[in-house]
Motif scaffolding. Structure first.
Motif, mmCIF file in Angstrom:
data_model
loop_
_atom_site.group_PDB
_atom_site.id
_atom_site.type_symbol
_atom_site.label_atom_id
_atom_site.label_comp_id
_atom_site.label_asym_id
_atom_site.label_seq_id
_atom_site.Cartn_x
_atom_site.Cartn_y
_atom_site.Cartn_z
ATOM 1 N N THR B 12 0.827 -1.204 0.000
ATOM 2 C CA THR B 12 0.000 0.000 0.000
ATOM 3 C C THR B 12 0.859 1.250 0.000
ATOM 4 O O THR B 12 0.640 2.189 -0.763
ATOM 5 C CB THR B 12 -0.906 0.009 1.243
ATOM 6 O OG1 THR B 12 -1.647 -1.195 1.263
ATOM 7 C CG2 THR B 12 -1.847 1.201 1.214
ATOM 8 N N ALA B 13 1.868 1.219 0.852
ATOM 9 C CA ALA B 13 2.722 2.396 0.953
ATOM 10 C C ALA B 13 3.513 2.620 -0.322
ATOM 11 O O ALA B 13 3.695 3.739 -0.777
ATOM 12 C CB ALA B 13 3.664 2.243 2.147
ATOM 13 N N CYS B 14 3.973 1.504 -0.902
ATOM 14 C CA CYS B 14 4.724 1.649 -2.149
ATOM 15 C C CYS B 14 3.837 2.220 -3.252
ATOM 16 O O CYS B 14 4.255 3.056 -4.036
ATOM 17 C CB CYS B 14 5.276 0.298 -2.597
ATOM 18 S SG CYS B 14 6.608 -0.284 -1.562
ATOM 19 N N LEU B 16 1.353 4.095 -2.801
ATOM 20 C CA LEU B 16 1.175 5.508 -2.497
ATOM 21 C C LEU B 16 2.377 6.289 -2.997
ATOM 22 O O LEU B 16 2.255 7.352 -3.592
ATOM 23 C CB LEU B 16 1.000 5.692 -0.989
ATOM 24 C CG LEU B 16 0.769 7.111 -0.504
ATOM 25 C CD1 LEU B 16 -0.519 7.642 -1.095
ATOM 26 C CD2 LEU B 16 0.707 7.145 1.006
ATOM 27 N N ALA B 17 3.556 5.704 -2.753
ATOM 28 C CA ALA B 17 4.769 6.401 -3.172
ATOM 29 C C ALA B 17 4.815 6.536 -4.683
ATOM 30 O O ALA B 17 5.148 7.581 -5.221
ATOM 31 C CB ALA B 17 6.004 5.638 -2.689
ATOM 32 N N THR B 18 4.473 5.456 -5.350
ATOM 33 C CA THR B 18 4.577 5.503 -6.799
ATOM 34 C C THR B 18 3.437 6.256 -7.435
ATOM 35 O O THR B 18 3.516 6.656 -8.583
ATOM 36 C CB THR B 18 4.592 4.075 -7.372
ATOM 37 O OG1 THR B 18 3.445 3.397 -6.895
ATOM 38 C CG2 THR B 18 5.840 3.351 -6.943
ATOM 39 N N ALA B 19 2.391 6.479 -6.657
ATOM 40 C CA ALA B 19 1.241 7.171 -7.229
ATOM 41 C C ALA B 19 1.571 8.570 -7.670
ATOM 42 O O ALA B 19 0.901 9.140 -8.503
ATOM 43 C CB ALA B 19 0.102 7.214 -6.215
ATOM 44 N N CYS B 20 2.611 9.139 -7.099
ATOM 45 C CA CYS B 20 2.920 10.523 -7.427
ATOM 46 C C CYS B 20 3.908 10.651 -8.566
ATOM 47 O O CYS B 20 4.335 11.737 -8.886
ATOM 48 C CB CYS B 20 3.481 11.239 -6.202
ATOM 49 S SG CYS B 20 2.209 11.640 -5.028
ATOM 50 N N THR B 21 4.331 9.557 -9.153
ATOM 51 C CA THR B 21 5.338 9.669 -10.184
ATOM 52 C C THR B 21 4.683 9.796 -11.534
ATOM 53 O O THR B 21 3.884 8.962 -11.925
ATOM 54 C CB THR B 21 6.256 8.432 -10.192
ATOM 55 O OG1 THR B 21 5.441 7.293 -10.394
ATOM 56 C CG2 THR B 21 6.993 8.320 -8.890
ATOM 57 N N GLY B 22 5.001 10.849 -12.213
ATOM 58 C CA GLY B 22 4.497 11.009 -13.561
ATOM 59 C C GLY B 22 5.289 10.118 -14.491
ATOM 60 O O GLY B 22 6.453 9.846 -14.290
ATOM 61 N N GLY B 23 4.663 9.623 -15.489
ATOM 62 C CA GLY B 23 5.372 8.754 -16.413
ATOM 63 C C GLY B 23 6.235 9.550 -17.353
ATOM 64 O O GLY B 23 5.887 10.649 -17.761
#
Lengths: 324, 424
Positions: B12-14, B16-23
């Protein structure tokens, strides 16, 4: 899971004791075929993990060391600047404080209220299904829908909360619940607690059904009052479940986003911002992708130790009992 | 199973972390190997009224596709979603061929600097596209024109003519008139002004209109360009004005708790006598208000004031479009006077070009808005809608600042200082 079932294993050759332990007696060809099948079976999951978890995770780690604005494909390397800025950013600390409030109240609230409800309805047979459905229903509703409806309830001029307060003579307490920085976070939190309460209640009620009532009766005969029976007889028996729920609700406090985002957007003026919403606004509204990613990684790093600790505690209690 | 909760937490945390990365995946410009059939994707911001998109699609099918043979699929996304995915889509080549997007440095300007939109400078000359000069400037970056301006928008003050007549009030000609009218309306048991600032952007408009009327178009230019500091007394006074209005009971209780839709509902229902907002509300007023409505510039301290003006989203051509010629032909259609007339009559929007109002069948209110806009565009004497001209960081400071003024979290002086810091 991987050991062949004894009934299917070939009979042992008494003339050939063979190596003890795990070596299979299957022919090598069969073992290779099984291995290939195993790889094939897990391959889809591995691909999904690689595409949706490992690659984005590696991507995220890359981004925290550069200054990516979502546009420039060759962002400059900035080392640990994102993290050092993060620790100097007062908005981060304000958001962290809100997360801390959420973690404490958002964990204790549903647990206490859910346990109280479960105890009240522990021995209620008639209508128990109705109670379960009624209390569990908010948990299965989409969080966005819950947030929108509660936003209407809190609306100062047309929402029914203020109208009810007026009706019962508590008009002095009416306010713009979501627009007042003193009440906004707690109003959102109350919504989340309301929605989570049913989940905690249903799980704990199920756990209570497994409690040895003979022990409870014996304690009652020995003169233990209700609080003593709860503390020394009931809680120890449901502790693994209790800790599991604690883990879930506590981790929810780290990753809280939807309720705040929908109900206040982090406002007024950042009063309800939590780390999740601040990471979102940094990344997608201010185009500071790297900064938002750094923040999200910090949230991850903060949540993991709690998850591991609570999980180990839960396992130990499950294996050794609450006194371990 | 034993590690399930911990693993779940990590995953879940990962996420969340990756959710903010634009492609940043850079694929080859969208060559899907398809045939030569020209089908363009036109992405617009999601309309409040879903039927508007259907009407636009039908209009394009009837008036463009039938003549050109070029199919156009109109797609829409909520503005917030567009903000998060548009850049990535354009870069990957999977984006729309033509898309409507805002002007100014935070919107079209950022895409132009990133090379994600086509330079249209020569196309303007070739096709003879005519738009107001000020509008063309807003879609110009470093001397190159990158888009067609969106609909023109003004921000001012609507008032309920029926209520004003009942209370014997005249159209406000100065801030003192607004105060006097507000007091009379409040005494009559109504909310004087329907103001909501829950979302934050409304605060930017409130500041824009009060400040534009106070300092005029030159003063706004000086502030936006950085010649004049945001700590100027006029800025502080404009912030203080809204704080005073709130304290005087001229606004709904707790404006930061009231969202935009609720504020407009207050006005439509007749519970509020005035609403300070933009010309985009005209269509909804005509649909929802059963009383006569007047629309005036937000008054200045010593006179009638000026409208704050801005542009809505206008079409750009993706630099990675598969079919540049078809996209330009479609843009030529969108720039045509016929399309402008259609938008006026069907979407009640104000095109960024002159239209012959004699040929239009519009309500008196909208007719007045059209004439005002034409006059303003010709004279250039209009204020600024600040949020389309400044950076995202400034906008955040302005939105938070106005909310902080309303809630008492900051003083107007503190907010002005924050704006100045965000400008620099």
């Amino acid at each position: 899971m991987t050991a062949p079932a004894p009934a299917l294993a070939p009979p042992a050759d008494p003339r050939r004791p063979g190596p003890p332990g795990r070596r299979s007696h299957l022919p090598a060809v069969t073992r290779r075929a099984q291995a290939r099948l195993g790889v094939l079976l897990v391959l889809p999951l591995l691909v999904v993990m690689a595409v949706f978890l490992l690659f984005p995770m590696a991507n995220a780690i890359y981004y925290v060391f550069v200054d990516f604005d979502g546009i420039d494909l060759t962002p400059p390397f900035v080392g640990l600047d994102n993290f050092s800025e993060l620790f100097r950013d007062p908005k981060v600390w304000a958001a962290f404080k809100n997360n801390a409030i959420w973690i404490v109240l958002g964990t204790i609230g549903p647990l206490v209220l859910g346990l109280a409800l479960a105890l009240l309805l522990w021995n209620v047979e008639r209508g128990s299904v109705v109670y379960k459905v009624v209390f569990f229903l908010p948990y299965v509703l989409p969080q966005v829908a819950v947030a929108v409806v509660w936003g209407w309830i809190y609306e100062p001029s047309r929402g029914w909360l203020n109208k009810v307060l007026d009706l019962v003579g508590l008009g002095a307490f009416t306010t713009g619940w979501l627009g007042n920085p003193d009440t906004a976070l707690y109003a959102v939190l109350a919504t989340a607690i309301w929605a989570t309460l049913g989940f905690v209640f249903v799980i704990l009620l199920s756990a209570l059904r497994t409690v040895d009532t003979d022990l409870v009766d014996a304690a009652r005969l020995d003169g233990a009052n209700g609080a003593q029976r709860l503390r020394h007889i009931v809680l120890p028996q449901i502790m693994p479940v209790f800790l599991m729920i604690t883990t879930i609700t506590l981790l929810g406090g780290f990753s809280v986003f939807e309720y705040v985002f929908v109900m206040t957007g982090g406002g007024p003026a950042g009063a309800t911002d939590v780390l999740g919403t601040y990471a979102y606004s940094s990344a997608f509204q201010l185009n500071r992708i790297s900064y938002g990613t750094s923040l999200a990684l910090v949230i991850t790093l903060m949540a993991v130790p709690f998850a591991v600790w609570l999980n180990r505690l839960q396992r130990r209690i499950a294996l050794d009992g609450p006194g371990a | 199973m034993k590690l399930f909760p911990a693993r779940t937490a990590v995953v879940t945390a990962c996420l969340l972390a990756t959710a903010c990365t634009g492609g940043t995946t850079e694929s080859a410009g969208g060559d899907d190997g398809g045939g030569s059939t020209a089908t363009l994707r036109y992405l617009i911001e999601q309309q409040e009224d879903a039927s508007s998109q259907e009407a636009l699609q039908e209009h394009i099918d009837a008036d463009f596709t039938q003549e050109s043979g070029i199919e156009v699929e109109v797609e829409s996304l909520p503005l917030e979603v567009m903000r998060t995915v548009l850049q990535t889509q354009l870069r990957s080549g999977e984006g729309p061929d033509v898309f409507a997007w805002g002007s100014g440095p935070s919107f079209g300007g950022a895409l132009a600097e990133a090379g994600l939109v086509r330079d249209l400078t020569s196309d303007y000359e070739e096709h003879g596209w005519e738009v107001y000069d000020f509008a063309r400037e807003r879609v110009t970056v470093d001397g190159k024109v990158y888009g067609l301006p969106g609909e023109a928008e003004t921000i001012g003050l609507y008032y309920n003519k029926d209520v004003f007549a009942e209370l014997g009030l005249e159209e406000p000609q100065s801030l003192d008139d607004v105060r006097a009218a507000s007091e009379a309306v409040r005494e009559a048991g109504m909310t004087p002004m329907a103001v909501g600032d829950k979302e934050g952007w409304e605060g930017g408009h409130l500041l824009s209109m009060a400040l534009s009327s106070a300092v005029g178009s030159d003063g706004m230019e000086a502030l936006v360009s950085g010649e004049q500091p945001w700590t100027s007394p006029e800025v502080v006074a404009a912030l203080q004005l809204w704080k005073d209005f709130d304290a005087a009971g001229f606004l709904p209780e707790s404006p930061t708790s009231v969202d935009y839709d609720t504020s407009t509902a207050l006005f439509f229902s007749g519970d509020a006598a005035m609403i300070p907002t933009g010309s985009w509300l005209v269509a909804e007023i005509e649909d929802n208000a059963d009383f006569e409505v007047g629309y005036i510039p937000f008054p200045a301290p010593d006179g009638p004031g000026i409208f704050a003006g801005g542009l809505g989203s206008g079409p750009y051509v993706s630099a990675n479009t598969d079919d540049e010629d078809a996209s330009l032909e479609f843009l030529d259609f969108l720039a045509s006077p016929e399309h402008a007339q259609w938008t006026v009559e069907n979407l009640a929007t104000i095109p960024p070009r002159e239209v012959d109002s004699d040929e239009l069948e519009v309500s008196p209110l909208f007719g007045q808005v059209l004439e005002d806009t034409a006059e303003l565009s010709a004279s250039g004497d209009f204020g600024y809608n600040i949020d389309v001209l400044v950076s995202d960081a400034f906008n955040e400071a302005m939105y938070d600042g106005m909310q902080a003024v309303f809630t008492g979290q900051s003083t107007p002086e503190q907010v002005a200082a924050t704006l100045e810091a965000a400008q620099s």
